[in-house]
Design a protein around this motif. Structure first.
Motif, PDB file in Angstrom:
ATOM      1  N   MET A 120       0.830  -1.213   0.000  1.00 35.78           N
ATOM      2  CA  MET A 120       0.000   0.000   0.000  1.00 35.78           C
ATOM      3  C   MET A 120       0.860   1.258   0.000  1.00 35.78           C
ATOM      4  SD  MET A 120      -3.358  -0.743   2.376  1.00 35.78           S
ATOM      5  CE  MET A 120      -2.473  -1.471   3.764  1.00 35.78           C
ATOM      6  N   GLU A 121       1.954   1.247   0.751  1.00 33.64           N
ATOM      7  CA  GLU A 121       2.834   2.413   0.786  1.00 33.64           C
ATOM      8  C   GLU A 121       3.420   2.684  -0.597  1.00 33.64           C
ATOM      9  OE1 GLU A 121       4.486   2.680   5.365  1.00 33.64           O
ATOM     10  OE2 GLU A 121       5.519   1.343   3.960  1.00 33.64           O
ATOM     11  N   LYS A 123       2.131   1.597  -3.545  1.00 37.13           N
ATOM     12  CA  LYS A 123       1.050   1.848  -4.497  1.00 37.13           C
ATOM     13  C   LYS A 123       0.536   3.281  -4.400  1.00 37.13           C
ATOM     14  CE  LYS A 123      -3.598   0.147  -5.690  1.00 37.13           C
ATOM     15  NZ  LYS A 123      -4.631  -0.865  -5.333  1.00 37.13           N
ATOM     16  N   TYR A 124       0.382   3.783  -3.168  1.00 33.85           N
ATOM     17  CA  TYR A 124      -0.222   5.100  -2.967  1.00 33.85           C
ATOM     18  C   TYR A 124       0.783   6.184  -2.590  1.00 33.85           C
ATOM     19  CZ  TYR A 124      -4.497   2.321  -2.939  1.00 33.85           C
ATOM     20  OH  TYR A 124      -5.521   1.466  -3.282  1.00 33.85           O
ATOM     21  N   GLU A 125       2.055   5.826  -2.482  1.00 33.35           N
ATOM     22  CA  GLU A 125       3.115   6.780  -2.139  1.00 33.35           C
ATOM     23  C   GLU A 125       2.813   7.470  -0.809  1.00 33.35           C
ATOM     24  OE1 GLU A 125       3.332   9.365  -5.526  1.00 33.35           O
ATOM     25  OE2 GLU A 125       4.294   7.859  -6.797  1.00 33.35           O
ATOM     26  N   GLY A 140       0.488  11.336   3.582  1.00 37.32           N
ATOM     27  CA  GLY A 140       0.781  11.410   2.158  1.00 37.32           C
ATOM     28  C   GLY A 140       0.823  12.835   1.656  1.00 37.32           C
ATOM     29  N   ASP A 142       0.101  13.523  -1.557  1.00 42.02           N
ATOM     30  CA  ASP A 142      -0.992  13.588  -2.531  1.00 42.02           C
ATOM     31  C   ASP A 142      -2.289  13.235  -1.814  1.00 42.02           C
ATOM     32  OD1 ASP A 142      -2.947  12.584  -4.529  1.00 42.02           O
ATOM     33  OD2 ASP A 142      -1.333  12.991  -5.957  1.00 42.02           O
ATOM     34  N   GLU A 144      -5.380  12.763  -2.810  1.00 43.44           N
ATOM     35  CA  GLU A 144      -6.214  11.715  -3.408  1.00 43.44           C
ATOM     36  C   GLU A 144      -5.647  10.330  -3.121  1.00 43.44           C
ATOM     37  OE1 GLU A 144      -8.081  10.421  -7.772  1.00 43.44           O
ATOM     38  OE2 GLU A 144      -6.918  12.261  -7.550  1.00 43.44           O
ATOM     39  N   LYS A 145      -4.331  10.187  -3.248  1.00 42.22           N
ATOM     40  CA  LYS A 145      -3.717   8.885  -2.999  1.00 42.22           C
ATOM     41  C   LYS A 145      -3.792   8.504  -1.522  1.00 42.22           C
ATOM     42  CE  LYS A 145      -0.489   8.920  -6.897  1.00 42.22           C
ATOM     43  NZ  LYS A 145       0.953   8.918  -7.301  1.00 42.22           N
ATOM     44  N   GLN A 148      -7.193   7.238  -0.899  1.00 39.20           N
ATOM     45  CA  GLN A 148      -7.353   5.894  -1.449  1.00 39.20           C
ATOM     46  C   GLN A 148      -6.725   4.849  -0.529  1.00 39.20           C
ATOM     47  OE1 GLN A 148      -5.555   6.356  -5.319  1.00 39.20           O
ATOM     48  NE2 GLN A 148      -7.425   7.132  -6.264  1.00 39.20           N
ATOM     49  N   ALA A 149      -5.570   5.180   0.043  1.00 42.98           N
ATOM     50  CA  ALA A 149      -4.937   4.255   0.989  1.00 42.98           C
ATOM     51  C   ALA A 149      -5.815   4.071   2.223  1.00 42.98           C
ATOM     52  CB  ALA A 149      -3.560   4.780   1.390  1.00 42.98           C
ATOM     53  N   GLU A 152      -8.740   1.867   1.355  1.00 45.13           N
ATOM     54  CA  GLU A 152      -8.372   0.458   1.205  1.00 45.13           C
ATOM     55  C   GLU A 152      -8.241  -0.215   2.569  1.00 45.13           C
ATOM     56  OE1 GLU A 152      -4.770  -2.215  -0.713  1.00 45.13           O
ATOM     57  OE2 GLU A 152      -5.640  -0.562  -1.863  1.00 45.13           O
TER      58      GLU A 152
END
Length: 264
Positions: A120-121, A123-125, A140, A142, A144-145, A148-149, A152
């Motif tokens: 997850m880290e 994938k979503y930075e 994060g 970002d 949005e990312k 998303q994390a 999830e």
């Protein structure tokens, strides 16, 4: 909100000077570091360091009054640039989200050897920290990312309910059925007898790895293992074809009986 630091150069009660907005040298060599933060309505945080045996009420009151004057001056300058806080944060501002999970779900989020959390880290930075009480922090740059994390993790740890209908991906097949991912990092078993109404001789005759299938949750045991059914969402075939042991006997005799028993 704004904050200010007030320092002190001190010889005695009659010989001292209060300094507004001290720098490192004044903090190091001075007698006091009084930090005051708050809004126009009042103080929200205080922190005081002293290098003298004590402060008189008069000096402390003067320091607080000086800090208030400075705080209001800063707030006036801020208001000239932006009169009130934005309704939403800038999309370029870093984000931190907190998710509360059950302590016994921590291992699920981390995964074997940290597999899930690292994935997850990457994938979503983001950076993900988990406290012992089940609080999960997602950091994060970002927004949005990071969201998303967070989503999830929520999906991964949510309670799966009997009767729920889910579309999942087949992640592996065996002689006794197929394992379907029902949430990130979570699988359930569709027993071969639950793949179709008719008799299924081989799992791969119905589903293969990578297929997306619509399934229904038909049971959850005490260990949290999830039983799924594809058959439960299919219309019954004409004539009421069945996949029980009696139909197996009609098609393949005694071998059908033994096969069905060993897979139930």
């Amino acid at each position: 909100m704004a904050g200010i630091a007030v320092g002190l150069v001190y010889e005695d009660e009659d010989n001292y000077a209060l300094l507004t907005d001290i720098q490192g040298l004044e903090d190091h060599a001075g007698a006091m570091d009084l930090k005051v933060a708050g809004s126009r309505a009042g103080v929200t945080a205080l922190q005081l360091d002293m290098k003298v045996p004590g402060l008189s009420a008069a000096i402390l009151a003067e320091g607080l009054a000086q800090a208030r004057e400075a705080r209001l001056h800063i707030l006036d300058a801020m208001a000239e640039a932006i009169a009130y806080p934005r309704q939403e944060m800038s999309p370029y501002a870093p984000r931190m989200f907190a998710v509360q999970i059950k302590p016994d779900q921590i291992g699920m989020v981390i995964g074997p050897g940290g597999k899930n959390i690292r994935a997850m880290e990457d994938k979503y930075e983001v950076d993900i920290d988990i406290e012992d009480d089940g609080t999960v922090f997602v950091f994060g740059e970002d927004a949005e990312k990071a969201e998303q994390a967070r989503d999830e993790i929520k999906e991964m740890t949510r309670e799966i309910e009997v009767g729920e209908v889910i579309t999942g991906k087949v992640v592996s097949t065996t002689t006794f059925g197929a394992f379907v991912e029902i949430a990130p990092g979570r699988d359930g078993l569709v027993h071969i007898s639950e793949l179709a109404h008719e008799h299924v001789a081989k799992t791969e005759d119905v589903v293969k790895v990578g297929d997306e299938v619509k399934i229904k949750v038909i049971g959850i045991d005490d260990e949290g293992k999830v039983r799924l059914s594809r058959k439960a969402l299919l219309d019954s075939p004409p004539g009421g074809a069945r996949s029980d042991s009696r139909r197996g006997n009609d098609r393949s005799g005694g071998r059908g009986r033994g096969y069905n028993r060993s897979n139930k």
